[in-house]
Design a protein around this motif. Structure first.
Motif, short mmCIF file in Angstrom:
data_model
loop_
_atom_site.label_atom_id
_atom_site.label_comp_id
_atom_site.label_asym_id
_atom_site.label_seq_id
_atom_site.Cartn_x
_atom_site.Cartn_y
_atom_site.Cartn_z
N ALA A 86 0.99 -1.08 -0.04
CA ALA A 86 -0.03 0.21 0.04
C ALA A 86 0.82 1.20 0.18
O ALA A 86 1.65 1.21 0.74
CB ALA A 86 -0.82 0.11 1.36
N GLY A 87 0.75 1.98 -0.78
CA GLY A 87 1.70 3.24 -0.98
C GLY A 87 0.62 4.40 -0.08
O GLY A 87 -0.37 4.30 0.00
N PRO A 88 1.38 5.65 -0.05
CA PRO A 88 0.92 6.56 0.54
C PRO A 88 -0.26 7.36 0.14
O PRO A 88 -0.88 8.27 0.56
CB PRO A 88 2.08 7.63 0.84
N TRP A 89 -0.16 7.05 -1.35
CA TRP A 89 -1.44 7.80 -2.06
C TRP A 89 -2.54 6.92 -2.25
O TRP A 89 -3.57 7.41 -2.55
CB TRP A 89 -0.70 8.26 -3.57
N GLN A 90 -2.79 5.87 -1.55
CA GLN A 90 -3.72 5.07 -2.04
C GLN A 90 -4.96 5.48 -1.25
O GLN A 90 -6.14 5.30 -1.75
CB GLN A 90 -3.52 3.55 -1.15
N PHE A 91 -4.95 6.24 -0.04
CA PHE A 91 -6.09 6.47 0.47
C PHE A 91 -6.62 7.95 0.13
O PHE A 91 -7.17 8.69 0.82
CB PHE A 91 -5.96 6.43 2.03
N LEU A 92 -5.76 8.58 -0.95
CA LEU A 92 -5.81 10.18 -1.33
C LEU A 92 -7.04 10.12 -2.49
O LEU A 92 -7.07 9.11 -3.42
CB LEU A 92 -4.78 10.74 -1.67
N ASP A 93 -7.86 11.09 -2.39
CA ASP A 93 -8.63 11.26 -3.55
C ASP A 93 -8.02 11.84 -4.61
O ASP A 93 -7.32 13.13 -4.73
CB ASP A 93 -9.63 12.06 -3.25
N PRO A 94 -7.96 11.02 -5.99
CA PRO A 94 -7.20 11.76 -6.94
C PRO A 94 -7.45 13.17 -7.35
O PRO A 94 -6.96 13.99 -8.11
CB PRO A 94 -7.26 10.66 -7.96
N GLY A 95 -8.79 13.69 -7.39
CA GLY A 95 -9.34 14.92 -7.85
C GLY A 95 -9.39 15.71 -6.44
O GLY A 95 -9.91 16.67 -7.02
N SER A 96 -8.60 15.55 -5.46
CA SER A 96 -8.80 16.46 -4.43
C SER A 96 -7.63 17.46 -4.40
O SER A 96 -6.88 17.50 -5.42
CB SER A 96 -8.36 15.80 -3.17
N ARG A 97 -8.01 18.73 -3.71
CA ARG A 97 -7.08 19.78 -3.70
C ARG A 97 -5.62 19.19 -3.46
O ARG A 97 -4.57 19.75 -3.67
CB ARG A 97 -7.59 21.05 -3.23
N GLU A 98 -5.57 18.44 -2.21
CA GLU A 98 -4.42 18.03 -1.93
C GLU A 98 -3.21 17.23 -2.96
O GLU A 98 -2.17 17.66 -2.78
CB GLU A 98 -4.81 17.08 -0.48
N VAL A 99 -4.03 16.35 -3.74
CA VAL A 99 -3.14 15.64 -4.66
C VAL A 99 -2.72 16.63 -5.51
O VAL A 99 -1.48 16.73 -5.97
CB VAL A 99 -4.15 14.81 -5.19
N GLU A 100 -3.48 17.66 -6.00
CA GLU A 100 -3.28 18.84 -7.15
C GLU A 100 -2.02 19.51 -6.20
O GLU A 100 -0.78 19.86 -7.03
CB GLU A 100 -4.24 19.52 -7.34
N ASP A 101 -2.21 20.03 -4.91
CA ASP A 101 -0.90 20.47 -4.75
C ASP A 101 0.51 19.80 -4.43
O ASP A 101 1.34 20.40 -4.53
CB ASP A 101 -1.47 21.25 -3.11
N ILE A 102 0.26 18.47 -4.07
CA ILE A 102 1.33 17.65 -3.95
C ILE A 102 2.09 17.57 -5.33
O ILE A 102 3.44 17.73 -5.46
CB ILE A 102 1.05 16.15 -3.61
N CYS A 103 1.32 17.44 -6.30
CA CYS A 103 2.03 17.41 -8.01
C CYS A 103 2.56 18.47 -8.07
O CYS A 103 3.64 18.63 -8.62
CB CYS A 103 0.72 16.90 -8.74
N LEU A 104 2.03 19.57 -7.63
CA LEU A 104 2.68 21.12 -8.03
C LEU A 104 4.12 21.19 -7.13
O LEU A 104 5.04 21.83 -7.67
CB LEU A 104 1.85 22.19 -7.77
N LEU A 105 3.87 20.90 -5.97
CA LEU A 105 5.11 20.69 -5.14
C LEU A 105 6.36 19.92 -5.58
O LEU A 105 7.41 20.05 -5.72
CB LEU A 105 4.91 20.45 -3.63
N ALA A 106 5.73 18.72 -6.14
CA ALA A 106 6.86 17.66 -6.68
C ALA A 106 7.41 18.29 -8.04
O ALA A 106 8.58 18.39 -8.28
CB ALA A 106 6.07 16.52 -7.14
#
Length: 296
Positions: A86-106
């Motif tokens: 299980a990766g750390p992203w498994q429980f994140l909503d792909p469409g959420s603002r948090e995921v978008e922010d993480i992608c921008l930070l990466a």
């Protein structure tokens, strides 16, 4: 609240660039790392900031930490649970603002690593100095599966003899490509690979030991590509529905060194040969079984 890092205490341009980035994005990086990995993730960011405060030059250890942080933000499977996969992203909503922010930070951290790499005379592996590949990473690339499906449809129209001949030609071509990989593979790996390919060509793709040879070749190439993987970046694979939001998942896409791209091309080429071999085996079996049915 993180204290602002001073950026004017060092003449080292690499340290100054990292300090400026952390001063602007440090809080967001800490929150994102904490969301993905809990306290250990937060400690990663704090350690980097602590190192910057106590040195006047960007240390190699700090650069390692930056690469590891980028891999975490890019959803590298390395940071998953080894027992459950299980990766750390498994429980994140792909469409959420948090995921978008993480992608921008990466993406921002990757740009920083490229910037520090350009300032590095040695251009070592931690510099991630692979800017010629940026355009390829920012646009979707055709998947191997799609290419394989198209090729298989073409091969279905060939006679069995023509298809067998084409498979042998592909093996010959792959052998020639492998001979040109003096920089990407060690001498031992290259010799092992060439011997396995030559045996596969000599004995035939459907010989008794062919399955083991195919597995050995693929495993060697996978290991070589993994060695040249510098990190991962999260890519949303899905679509945005105007009424219901985003549907899909976040895929971890590897970031490869220049040599890694060459090896990845070899790996995908060999997987095509493996797919051709599987189709060839099925057609031979079908031909044999149909002959038995007619004789019965």
């Amino acid at each position: 609240m993180l204290r602002t890092l001073p950026t004017n205490l060092s003449t080292d341009p690499q340290r100054a660039a990292v300090s400026r980035h952390l001063a602007q994005h440090g809080e967001a990086l800490r929150n994102a790392a904490s969301l993905l990995q809990g306290q250990p993730g937060e400690v990663r960011v704090l350690r980097i900031m602590s190192d910057l405060r106590t040195t006047t030059k960007l240390k190699l250890a700090t650069r390692r930490c930056l690469v590891d942080l980028h891999r975490l933000l890019s959803l590298d499977p390395l940071f998953g649970d080894p027992e459950t996969d299980a990766g750390p992203w498994q429980f994140l909503d792909p469409g959420s603002r948090e995921v978008e922010d993480i992608c921008l930070l990466a993406d921002g951290l990757f740009a920083l690593l490229v910037e520090t790499g350009k300032l590095d005379d040695k251009m070592d592996v931690f510099a991630l100095a692979v800017h010629d590949q940026d355009a390829a990473w920012t646009r979707p690339r055709p998947t191997f599966k799609r290419h394989e499906d198209t090729a298989m449809k073409y091969f279905e129209h060939l006679s069995l003899e023509e298809f067998w001949t084409r498979t042998l030609q592909e093996i010959d071509s792959f052998h020639a490509q492998t001979e040109r990989t003096e920089e990407e593979l060690s001498a031992t790996e290259r010799n092992t690979l060439l011997q396995s390919i030559a045996r596969l060509r000599h004995d035939g793709p459907l010989a008794d030991g062919a399955e083991d040879l195919v597995s050995r070749i693929e495993a060697l190439l996978v290991e070589a590509v993994d060695r040249e993987t510098l990190g991962y970046r999260g890519v949303f694979d899905g679509h945005n529905d105007p009424d219901h939001g985003a549907f899909g998942t976040v895929r971890a896409v590897p970031i490869l060194s220049e040599q890694g791209c060459v090896l990845e091309g070899l790996l995908q080429g060999f997987r095509m040969i493996a797919a051709m071999r599987a189709l060839l085996s099925a057609r031979v079996d079908a031909h044999r079984q149909m002959a038995l049915l007619k004789a019965a």
